[in-house]
Enzyme design. Structure first.
Site, short mmCIF file in Angstrom:
data_model
loop_
_atom_site.label_atom_id
_atom_site.label_comp_id
_atom_site.label_asym_id
_atom_site.label_seq_id
_atom_site.Cartn_x
_atom_site.Cartn_y
_atom_site.Cartn_z
N ASP A 32 0.83 -1.21 0.00
CA ASP A 32 0.00 0.00 0.00
C ASP A 32 0.86 1.26 0.00
OD1 ASP A 32 -2.39 1.38 -0.01
OD2 ASP A 32 -2.58 1.38 2.17
N GLY A 33 0.34 2.32 -0.61
CA GLY A 33 0.99 3.62 -0.56
C GLY A 33 1.51 4.15 -1.89
N ARG A 45 -0.82 9.28 -10.03
CA ARG A 45 -0.85 8.05 -9.23
C ARG A 45 -0.20 6.88 -9.97
NH1 ARG A 45 -4.17 7.68 -4.82
NH2 ARG A 45 -4.32 5.45 -5.20
N HIS A 49 2.32 3.51 -9.05
CA HIS A 49 2.11 2.08 -9.34
C HIS A 49 3.29 1.51 -10.13
CE1 HIS A 49 -1.80 2.37 -7.63
NE2 HIS A 49 -2.31 3.14 -8.58
N GLU A 80 -12.54 -4.11 -4.20
CA GLU A 80 -12.94 -2.71 -3.93
C GLU A 80 -12.16 -1.73 -4.81
OE1 GLU A 80 -12.25 -4.99 -1.53
OE2 GLU A 80 -14.32 -5.30 -0.89
N ASN A 81 -10.97 -2.11 -5.24
CA ASN A 81 -10.17 -1.21 -6.09
C ASN A 81 -10.81 -0.96 -7.47
OD1 ASN A 81 -6.99 -2.50 -4.84
ND2 ASN A 81 -8.13 -0.71 -4.15
N ARG A 84 -12.09 2.56 -8.32
CA ARG A 84 -11.19 3.68 -8.67
C ARG A 84 -11.48 4.19 -10.08
NH1 ARG A 84 -5.42 2.71 -5.70
NH2 ARG A 84 -6.30 2.04 -3.72
N SER A 208 -7.96 -4.35 5.25
CA SER A 208 -8.54 -4.05 3.93
C SER A 208 -8.99 -5.30 3.16
CB SER A 208 -7.56 -3.21 3.09
OG SER A 208 -7.22 -2.02 3.75
N GLU A 219 1.23 -13.27 12.30
CA GLU A 219 1.92 -12.13 12.93
C GLU A 219 1.89 -10.95 11.96
OE1 GLU A 219 3.11 -12.00 16.01
OE2 GLU A 219 2.48 -14.08 16.34
C1 IPE Z 1 -5.33 -2.52 -0.01
O1 IPE Z 1 -5.03 -1.21 -0.24
C2 IPE Z 1 -5.45 -3.26 -1.30
C3 IPE Z 1 -4.21 -3.54 -1.96
C4 IPE Z 1 -3.03 -3.28 -1.51
C5 IPE Z 1 -4.34 -4.17 -3.23
P1 IPE Z 1 -6.17 -0.11 -0.40
O2 IPE Z 1 -5.49 1.18 -0.62
O3 IPE Z 1 -7.14 -0.53 -1.42
O4 IPE Z 1 -6.89 -0.16 1.01
P2 IPE Z 1 -7.57 0.98 1.86
O5 IPE Z 1 -8.57 1.66 0.97
O6 IPE Z 1 -6.50 1.90 2.31
O7 IPE Z 1 -8.19 0.26 3.02
C1 IPE Z 2 -1.63 0.29 -3.37
O1 IPE Z 2 -1.38 1.64 -3.39
C2 IPE Z 2 -1.83 -0.29 -4.75
C3 IPE Z 2 -3.23 -0.66 -5.03
C4 IPE Z 2 -4.21 -0.67 -4.17
C5 IPE Z 2 -3.52 -1.07 -6.39
P1 IPE Z 2 -2.57 2.68 -3.42
O2 IPE Z 2 -2.93 2.96 -4.83
O3 IPE Z 2 -3.68 2.23 -2.55
O4 IPE Z 2 -1.87 3.97 -2.79
P2 IPE Z 2 -2.43 4.92 -1.68
O5 IPE Z 2 -2.88 4.08 -0.54
O6 IPE Z 2 -3.56 5.69 -2.30
O7 IPE Z 2 -1.29 5.79 -1.31
MG MG Z 3 -4.07 2.46 -0.58
#
Ligand code: IPE
Ligand code: IPE
Ligand code: MG
Length: 256
Positions: A32-33, A45, A49, A80-81, A84, A208, A219
């Site tokens: 994540d991030g 964004r 990725h 859920e993604n 987007r 998530s 853990e």
């Molecule tokens: C979790 O990250 C899903 C993946 C890493 C694929 P998200 O960014 O979708 O989760 P939330 O929205 O912060 O909970």
């Molecule tokens: C995780 O990074 C990758 C996917 C969920 C595909 P994010 O796209 O959720 O990045 P943040 O959480 O918005 O920073």
């Molecule tokens: Mg995220």
């Protein structure tokens, strides 16, 4: 025979601290991030990725180097993604295809088998085709299994498992036959053990919708690093931290 890849100096140094007898067999990662990484740099964004794929390479190499990690599962795209914006979703799918195409050689050279979990029927045709192709071409590899969770959600997985159980349960049958072991065997993850260690980056203290059933006693290691900045040594650090923990599984501390 698979080759041994040298890691960064920091990771190589940390490797000396790893207890070879206590390496988790299965590590799962919530990557994540990416978006925040890009935002901090005034980038789109999708740049996050793209950079995130370099971090995937770092994680795969580090896990492979640990030798006894037999399963590495990466949460790459949740159900859920799909909410987007379409341009972000299609960019992620294209990046994924590129990754699979470019990394196939590395997987073969390192004896890594690619697998997937999730509702992959929802992926664009070209992405699914590439995924299936590389899964097939690496089928014979056995040193480590790299599983991508794609269009995955833990609740959807449980619902799909319930459907399988119901489909198999004949009316009037003894329902005590349905136990935890039987249920686990209906999950997407029936081919892997439960993860001993779950890493989440970007500091978010949540799951998530990832592997809800499987992580009952896993853990957790939450690190503030944003996924694109994740390096091989972060994975080794997580393993060293894991090795200091006492896993009780509801029991009590083991005394001599
Ligand atoms: C979790 O990250 C899903 C993946 C890493 C694929 P998200 O960014 O979708 O989760 P939330 O929205 O912060 O909970
Ligand atoms: C995780 O990074 C990758 C996917 C969920 C595909 P994010 O796209 O959720 O990045 P943040 O959480 O918005 O920073
Ligand atoms: Mg995220």
């Amino acid at each position: 025979m698979a080759k041994v890849e040298r890691l960064s100096d920091r990771a190589e140094e940390l490797l000396k601290e790893v207890n070879r007898d206590k390496i988790p067999r299965h590590i799962a990662i919530i990557m994540d991030g990416n978006g925040r990484w890009a935002k901090k740099r005034y980038l789109r964004r999708v740049s996050g990725h793209r950079k995130g794929l370099e971090a995937v390479r770092q994680a795969v190499r580090a896990a492979k180097r640990l030798d006894k990690v037999r399963f590495l599962t990466l949460y790459a795209f949740s159900i859920e993604n799909w909410k987007r914006p379409p341009n972000e979703v299609s960019a992620i799918m294209t990046l994924l295809e590129d990754y699979l195409c470019k990394e196939e050689r590395e997987m073969l050279d390192n004896d890594i088998r690619l697998r997937y979990i999730g509702r992959i029927e929802d992926l664009p045709e070209s992405t699914r085709a590439e995924l299936l192709r590389v899964a097939k071409s690496t089928e014979h590899c056995e040193s480590m299994m790299l599983t991508l969770a794609l269009s995955y959600s833990g609740r959807a997985e449980i619902v799909d498992a319930v459907r399988k159980v119901v489909a198999e349960t004949i009316e009037g049958k003894d329902h005590s036959m349905i136990d935890e072991e039987c249920f686990s065997s209906k999950l997407y993850t029936d081919f892997m053990p439960e993860p001993e260690l779950l890493i989440r980056t970007s500091g978010e203290m949540r799951i998530s919708n990832f592997m809800l059933w499987q992580i009952a006693y896993t853990e957790l290691f939450i690190h503030p690093v944003l996924w694109p900045d994740f390096k091989d040594y972060h994975l080794i650090e997580a393993v060293i931290d894991y090795q200091k923990r006492e896993r009780r599984f509801g029991g009590i501390e083991q005394v001599e």
